[in-house]
Scaffold this motif. Structure first.
Motif, PDB file in Angstrom:
ATOM      1  N   GLU A 158      42.670  27.129  38.148  1.00  0.00           N
ATOM      2  CA  GLU A 158      42.348  28.295  39.597  1.00  0.00           C
ATOM      3  C   GLU A 158      42.188  26.890  40.808  1.00  0.00           C
ATOM      4  OE1 GLU A 158      38.637  29.046  36.660  1.00  0.00           O
ATOM      5  OE2 GLU A 158      39.899  27.696  37.501  1.00  0.00           O
ATOM      6  N   SER A 159      42.760  28.840  41.809  1.00  0.00           N
ATOM      7  CA  SER A 159      43.889  28.112  43.059  1.00  0.00           C
ATOM      8  C   SER A 159      43.420  29.894  43.648  1.00  0.00           C
ATOM      9  CB  SER A 159      44.845  27.210  43.608  1.00  0.00           C
ATOM     10  OG  SER A 159      45.478  27.854  42.706  1.00  0.00           O
ATOM     11  N   GLY A 160      43.280  29.384  45.337  1.00  0.00           N
ATOM     12  CA  GLY A 160      43.542  30.421  46.235  1.00  0.00           C
ATOM     13  C   GLY A 160      42.294  31.438  47.047  1.00  0.00           C
ATOM     14  N   GLY A 161      40.918  30.405  46.307  1.00  0.00           N
ATOM     15  CA  GLY A 161      39.928  31.319  46.650  1.00  0.00           C
ATOM     16  C   GLY A 161      39.979  30.890  48.235  1.00  0.00           C
ATOM     17  N   GLY A 162      38.922  31.182  49.446  1.00  0.00           N
ATOM     18  CA  GLY A 162      39.061  31.225  50.271  1.00  0.00           C
ATOM     19  C   GLY A 162      38.015  32.215  50.959  1.00  0.00           C
ATOM     20  N   SER A 163      37.420  32.078  52.239  1.00  0.00           N
ATOM     21  CA  SER A 163      36.921  33.174  53.114  1.00  0.00           C
ATOM     22  C   SER A 163      38.146  33.843  53.834  1.00  0.00           C
ATOM     23  CB  SER A 163      36.263  31.978  54.332  1.00  0.00           C
ATOM     24  OG  SER A 163      34.833  31.133  53.375  1.00  0.00           O
ATOM     25  N   VAL A 164      38.046  35.009  54.001  1.00  0.00           N
ATOM     26  CA  VAL A 164      38.053  36.273  54.160  1.00  0.00           C
ATOM     27  C   VAL A 164      36.843  37.300  54.874  1.00  0.00           C
ATOM     28  CG1 VAL A 164      39.963  36.060  52.936  1.00  0.00           C
ATOM     29  CG2 VAL A 164      38.461  37.599  52.369  1.00  0.00           C
ATOM     30  N   GLN A 165      37.337  38.198  56.164  1.00  0.00           N
ATOM     31  CA  GLN A 165      36.405  39.467  56.793  1.00  0.00           C
ATOM     32  C   GLN A 165      36.610  40.819  55.171  1.00  0.00           C
ATOM     33  OE1 GLN A 165      37.749  39.966  60.614  1.00  0.00           O
ATOM     34  NE2 GLN A 165      36.960  38.220  61.431  1.00  0.00           N
TER      35      GLN A 165
ATOM     36  N   CYS B  24      45.725  30.940  38.929  1.00  0.00           N
ATOM     37  CA  CYS B  24      44.862  30.500  37.078  1.00  0.00           C
ATOM     38  C   CYS B  24      46.686  29.871  36.853  1.00  0.00           C
ATOM     39  CB  CYS B  24      44.372  31.275  36.154  1.00  0.00           C
ATOM     40  SG  CYS B  24      44.048  30.320  35.113  1.00  0.00           S
ATOM     41  N   ALA B  25      46.586  28.611  36.948  1.00  0.00           N
ATOM     42  CA  ALA B  25      47.985  27.304  35.865  1.00  0.00           C
ATOM     43  C   ALA B  25      47.249  27.442  35.098  1.00  0.00           C
ATOM     44  CB  ALA B  25      48.321  26.555  36.747  1.00  0.00           C
ATOM     45  N   ALA B  26      48.146  27.888  33.286  1.00  0.00           N
ATOM     46  CA  ALA B  26      47.422  27.285  32.173  1.00  0.00           C
ATOM     47  C   ALA B  26      48.489  26.405  31.405  1.00  0.00           C
ATOM     48  CB  ALA B  26      47.497  28.377  30.957  1.00  0.00           C
ATOM     49  N   SER B  27      47.585  25.389  31.095  1.00  0.00           N
ATOM     50  CA  SER B  27      48.652  24.338  30.049  1.00  0.00           C
ATOM     51  C   SER B  27      47.978  23.946  29.054  1.00  0.00           C
ATOM     52  CB  SER B  27      48.953  22.479  30.933  1.00  0.00           C
ATOM     53  OG  SER B  27      47.626  22.565  31.244  1.00  0.00           O
TER      54      SER B  27
ATOM     55  N   TYR C  99      34.713  32.807  40.927  1.00  0.00           N
ATOM     56  CA  TYR C  99      35.800  33.514  39.906  1.00  0.00           C
ATOM     57  C   TYR C  99      35.946  32.566  39.323  1.00  0.00           C
ATOM     58  CZ  TYR C  99      35.787  37.687  43.383  1.00  0.00           C
ATOM     59  OH  TYR C  99      35.183  39.031  43.852  1.00  0.00           O
ATOM     60  N   TYR C 100      36.492  32.827  38.030  1.00  0.00           N
ATOM     61  CA  TYR C 100      36.580  32.319  36.574  1.00  0.00           C
ATOM     62  C   TYR C 100      38.075  32.877  36.067  1.00  0.00           C
ATOM     63  CZ  TYR C 100      32.073  30.372  37.621  1.00  0.00           C
ATOM     64  OH  TYR C 100      30.838  28.879  37.734  1.00  0.00           O
ATOM     65  N   CYS C 101      38.539  32.215  35.805  1.00  0.00           N
ATOM     66  CA  CYS C 101      39.828  32.372  34.876  1.00  0.00           C
ATOM     67  C   CYS C 101      39.428  32.155  33.400  1.00  0.00           C
ATOM     68  CB  CYS C 101      41.242  31.746  35.296  1.00  0.00           C
ATOM     69  SG  CYS C 101      42.637  31.886  34.037  1.00  0.00           S
ATOM     70  N   ALA C 102      39.799  33.867  32.328  1.00  0.00           N
ATOM     71  CA  ALA C 102      39.530  33.057  31.361  1.00  0.00           C
ATOM     72  C   ALA C 102      41.040  33.022  30.184  1.00  0.00           C
ATOM     73  CB  ALA C 102      38.297  33.119  30.580  1.00  0.00           C
ATOM     74  N   GLY C 103      41.082  32.934  28.860  1.00  0.00           N
ATOM     75  CA  GLY C 103      41.751  33.373  28.148  1.00  0.00           C
ATOM     76  C   GLY C 103      41.068  33.144  26.945  1.00  0.00           C
ATOM     77  N   GLY C 104      41.239  33.808  26.096  1.00  0.00           N
ATOM     78  CA  GLY C 104      40.402  33.758  24.466  1.00  0.00           C
ATOM     79  C   GLY C 104      41.016  34.859  23.573  1.00  0.00           C
ATOM     80  N   GLU C 105      40.310  35.809  22.836  1.00  0.00           N
ATOM     81  CA  GLU C 105      40.548  36.644  21.549  1.00  0.00           C
ATOM     82  C   GLU C 105      40.655  38.342  21.676  1.00  0.00           C
ATOM     83  OE1 GLU C 105      41.119  33.248  18.422  1.00  0.00           O
ATOM     84  OE2 GLU C 105      39.412  35.307  18.051  1.00  0.00           O
ATOM     85  N   GLY C 106      40.670  39.069  21.517  1.00  0.00           N
ATOM     86  CA  GLY C 106      40.496  40.297  22.393  1.00  0.00           C
ATOM     87  C   GLY C 106      41.828  41.480  22.230  1.00  0.00           C
ATOM     88  N   THR C 107      42.096  42.776  22.805  1.00  0.00           N
ATOM     89  CA  THR C 107      42.343  43.429  23.130  1.00  0.00           C
ATOM     90  C   THR C 107      42.188  44.249  24.884  1.00  0.00           C
ATOM     91  OG1 THR C 107      41.852  45.782  22.291  1.00  0.00           O
ATOM     92  CG2 THR C 107      43.429  43.894  21.016  1.00  0.00           C
ATOM     93  N   SER C 108      40.933  44.053  25.254  1.00  0.00           N
ATOM     94  CA  SER C 108      40.853  44.741  26.615  1.00  0.00           C
ATOM     95  C   SER C 108      39.208  43.739  27.225  1.00  0.00           C
ATOM     96  CB  SER C 108      40.087  46.251  26.030  1.00  0.00           C
ATOM     97  OG  SER C 108      39.003  46.139  25.400  1.00  0.00           O
TER      98      SER C 108
ATOM     99  N   GLN D  82      37.916  26.009  36.209  1.00  0.00           N
ATOM    100  CA  GLN D  82      36.390  25.260  36.731  1.00  0.00           C
ATOM    101  C   GLN D  82      35.830  26.606  38.552  1.00  0.00           C
ATOM    102  OE1 GLN D  82      39.727  25.111  38.042  1.00  0.00           O
ATOM    103  NE2 GLN D  82      39.331  24.501  39.764  1.00  0.00           N
ATOM    104  N   GLY D  83      37.098  27.298  37.588  1.00  0.00           N
ATOM    105  CA  GLY D  83      36.085  28.418  39.194  1.00  0.00           C
ATOM    106  C   GLY D  83      36.708  28.117  41.201  1.00  0.00           C
TER     107      GLY D  83
END
Length: 121
Positions: free
Chosen positions: A6-13, A22-25, A93-102, A113-114
């Protein structure tokens, strides 16, 4: 090696925007249901937004109309555009991949890693 980064987090008002990526490989990204989860201090991890391979999206009620999840299968990348951010959106914030439809039926077994998002004035 399977990786989600993951990337792009930070502090905002409050009222500000952030875009998480989230880049997957290491695996066939397009075969998986993908989602964003978050965990605030002292709280359980919750699903925020999910998307299937056809682009069908699910959101937790608290972010509907403010967050948009998208995926680029050609780039093996998942995104979360977050607008009108509120202090209660502060979390890891975490990116996740898995099985499912919703988002509610997803069984996630690949995790990043968040990335920290902090909304504060």
């Amino acid at each position: 090696q399977v990786r989600l980064v993951e990337s792009g987090g930070g502090s905002v008002q409050p009222g500000g925007s952030l875009r998480l990526s989230c880049a997957a490989s290491g695996y066939t990204y397009s075969n998986f249901y993908m989602a964003w989860f978050r965990q605030a201090p002292g709280k359980e991890r919750e699903g925020v937004a999910g998307i299937d391979n056809d682009g069908n999206q699910n959101y937790v009620d608290s972010v509907k109309g403010r967050f948009t999840i998208s995926r680029d299968n050609a780039k093996n990348t998942l995104y979360l555009q977050m607008n009108s951010l509120k202090p209660e959106d502060t979390a890891m914030y975490y990116c996740a991949g898995g099985e499912g439809t919703s988002l509610t039926t997803m069984y996630p077994y690949l995790w990043g890693q968040g990335t920290q998002v902090t909304v504060s004035s």
